[in-house]
Design a protein around this motif. Sequence first.
Motif, PDB file in Angstrom:
ATOM      1  N   GLY A  10      -2.107 -45.424  -2.073  1.00  0.00           N
ATOM      2  CA  GLY A  10      -1.335 -45.151  -0.869  1.00  0.00           C
ATOM      3  C   GLY A  10      -0.692 -46.400  -0.320  1.00  0.00           C
ATOM      4  O   GLY A  10      -0.638 -47.431  -0.993  1.00  0.00           O
ATOM      5  N   LEU A  11      -0.231 -46.299   0.914  1.00  0.00           N
ATOM      6  CA  LEU A  11       0.422 -47.399   1.615  1.00  0.00           C
ATOM      7  C   LEU A  11      -0.552 -47.977   2.635  1.00  0.00           C
ATOM      8  O   LEU A  11      -1.136 -47.225   3.429  1.00  0.00           O
ATOM      9  N   VAL A  12      -0.708 -49.288   2.611  1.00  0.00           N
ATOM     10  CA  VAL A  12      -1.630 -49.947   3.530  1.00  0.00           C
ATOM     11  C   VAL A  12      -1.036 -51.276   3.958  1.00  0.00           C
ATOM     12  O   VAL A  12      -0.265 -51.895   3.203  1.00  0.00           O
ATOM     13  N   GLN A  13      -1.383 -51.717   5.159  1.00  0.00           N
ATOM     14  CA  GLN A  13      -0.910 -53.021   5.621  1.00  0.00           C
ATOM     15  C   GLN A  13      -1.742 -54.128   5.002  1.00  0.00           C
ATOM     16  O   GLN A  13      -2.914 -53.931   4.637  1.00  0.00           O
ATOM     17  N   ALA A  14      -1.148 -55.294   4.917  1.00  0.00           N
ATOM     18  CA  ALA A  14      -1.866 -56.459   4.409  1.00  0.00           C
ATOM     19  C   ALA A  14      -3.142 -56.668   5.220  1.00  0.00           C
ATOM     20  O   ALA A  14      -3.136 -56.529   6.449  1.00  0.00           O
ATOM     21  N   GLY A  15      -4.222 -56.975   4.522  1.00  0.00           N
ATOM     22  CA  GLY A  15      -5.523 -57.137   5.156  1.00  0.00           C
ATOM     23  C   GLY A  15      -6.351 -55.871   5.164  1.00  0.00           C
ATOM     24  O   GLY A  15      -7.549 -55.909   5.466  1.00  0.00           O
ATOM     25  N   GLY A  16      -5.729 -54.759   4.830  1.00  0.00           N
ATOM     26  CA  GLY A  16      -6.422 -53.483   4.837  1.00  0.00           C
ATOM     27  C   GLY A  16      -7.199 -53.238   3.557  1.00  0.00           C
ATOM     28  O   GLY A  16      -7.276 -54.102   2.677  1.00  0.00           O
ATOM     29  N   SER A  17      -7.754 -52.034   3.453  1.00  0.00           N
ATOM     30  CA  SER A  17      -8.590 -51.659   2.318  1.00  0.00           C
ATOM     31  C   SER A  17      -8.196 -50.299   1.767  1.00  0.00           C
ATOM     32  O   SER A  17      -7.668 -49.449   2.502  1.00  0.00           O
ATOM     33  N   ARG A  67     -12.601 -60.026  -3.538  1.00  0.00           N
ATOM     34  CA  ARG A  67     -11.922 -59.052  -2.671  1.00  0.00           C
ATOM     35  C   ARG A  67     -12.106 -57.622  -3.174  1.00  0.00           C
ATOM     36  O   ARG A  67     -12.174 -56.685  -2.381  1.00  0.00           O
ATOM     37  N   PHE A  68     -12.148 -57.455  -4.493  1.00  0.00           N
ATOM     38  CA  PHE A  68     -12.269 -56.131  -5.105  1.00  0.00           C
ATOM     39  C   PHE A  68     -13.682 -55.960  -5.678  1.00  0.00           C
ATOM     40  O   PHE A  68     -14.309 -56.926  -6.116  1.00  0.00           O
ATOM     41  N   ASN A  84     -10.440 -54.694  -0.899  1.00  0.00           N
ATOM     42  CA  ASN A  84     -10.451 -55.217   0.464  1.00  0.00           C
ATOM     43  C   ASN A  84      -9.491 -56.396   0.594  1.00  0.00           C
ATOM     44  O   ASN A  84      -9.089 -56.983  -0.405  1.00  0.00           O
ATOM     45  N   SER A  85      -9.161 -56.730   1.828  1.00  0.00           N
ATOM     46  CA  SER A  85      -8.268 -57.869   2.095  1.00  0.00           C
ATOM     47  C   SER A  85      -7.014 -57.798   1.222  1.00  0.00           C
ATOM     48  O   SER A  85      -6.627 -58.779   0.587  1.00  0.00           O
ATOM     49  N   LEU A  86      -6.404 -56.655   1.217  1.00  0.00           N
ATOM     50  CA  LEU A  86      -5.248 -56.439   0.345  1.00  0.00           C
ATOM     51  C   LEU A  86      -4.075 -57.311   0.744  1.00  0.00           C
ATOM     52  O   LEU A  86      -3.860 -57.596   1.937  1.00  0.00           O
ATOM     53  N   ARG A  87      -3.323 -57.716  -0.274  1.00  0.00           N
ATOM     54  CA  ARG A  87      -2.158 -58.583  -0.103  1.00  0.00           C
ATOM     55  C   ARG A  87      -0.930 -57.883  -0.671  1.00  0.00           C
ATOM     56  O   ARG A  87      -1.051 -57.028  -1.560  1.00  0.00           O
ATOM     57  N   VAL A 124      -0.243 -48.097  -5.409  1.00  0.00           N
ATOM     58  CA  VAL A 124      -0.772 -48.836  -4.268  1.00  0.00           C
ATOM     59  C   VAL A 124       0.347 -49.718  -3.736  1.00  0.00           C
ATOM     60  O   VAL A 124       0.935 -50.494  -4.496  1.00  0.00           O
ATOM     61  N   THR A 125       0.647 -49.578  -2.461  1.00  0.00           N
ATOM     62  CA  THR A 125       1.683 -50.388  -1.838  1.00  0.00           C
ATOM     63  C   THR A 125       1.098 -51.086  -0.624  1.00  0.00           C
ATOM     64  O   THR A 125       0.544 -50.437   0.273  1.00  0.00           O
ATOM     65  N   VAL A 126       1.198 -52.412  -0.607  1.00  0.00           N
ATOM     66  CA  VAL A 126       0.672 -53.208   0.496  1.00  0.00           C
ATOM     67  C   VAL A 126       1.856 -53.825   1.219  1.00  0.00           C
ATOM     68  O   VAL A 126       2.613 -54.602   0.632  1.00  0.00           O
ATOM     69  N   SER A 127       2.003 -53.488   2.480  1.00  0.00           N
ATOM     70  CA  SER A 127       3.118 -54.007   3.262  1.00  0.00           C
ATOM     71  C   SER A 127       2.696 -55.274   3.998  1.00  0.00           C
ATOM     72  O   SER A 127       1.542 -55.419   4.412  1.00  0.00           O
ATOM     73  N   SER A 128       3.668 -56.161   4.187  1.00  0.00           N
ATOM     74  CA  SER A 128       3.361 -57.441   4.856  1.00  0.00           C
ATOM     75  C   SER A 128       3.536 -57.337   6.360  1.00  0.00           C
ATOM     76  O   SER A 128       4.044 -56.359   6.880  1.00  0.00           O
TER      77      SER A 128
END
Length: 128
Positions: A10-17, A67-68, A84-87, A124-128
């Motif tokens: 899914g889509l998550v913000q940076a720092g998310g899990s 982190r993973f 965790n701590s996604l970038r 997986v999409t990590v937004s900044s």
Amino acid sequence: QVQLVESGGGLVQAGGSLRLSCATSERTFSGYAAGWFRQARGKEREFVAAISGRGDNTNYADSVSGRFLISRDNAESTVYLQMNSLRPEDTGVYFCALYWSPFGVAPPSTASGAYAHWGQGTQVTVSS
């Protein structure tokens, strides 16, 4: 034919899990080493993490170590990837894969060529 189905992307913000799951109906699941790979747009597929059949041996790419966390539930024939701590650089399609390794005496392989069975991938999409 071993079938694998990934979920949890899914889509998550940076720092998310996020927690990815990979399920199979394979009855001899504990005889397979399992791995997660990812592929960013325009890039080669790369190794992320792997776990032995019994779950007592793991390998991680340096970029995700700490982190993973890869784990498995052999009773449920499922392998997981807790991220965790996604970038933003973790963005990509994540694939799970298996190869037959019933004795599991060696650390699980980091090479995609070792894996015989692959899922269809989950984005997986990590937004900044």
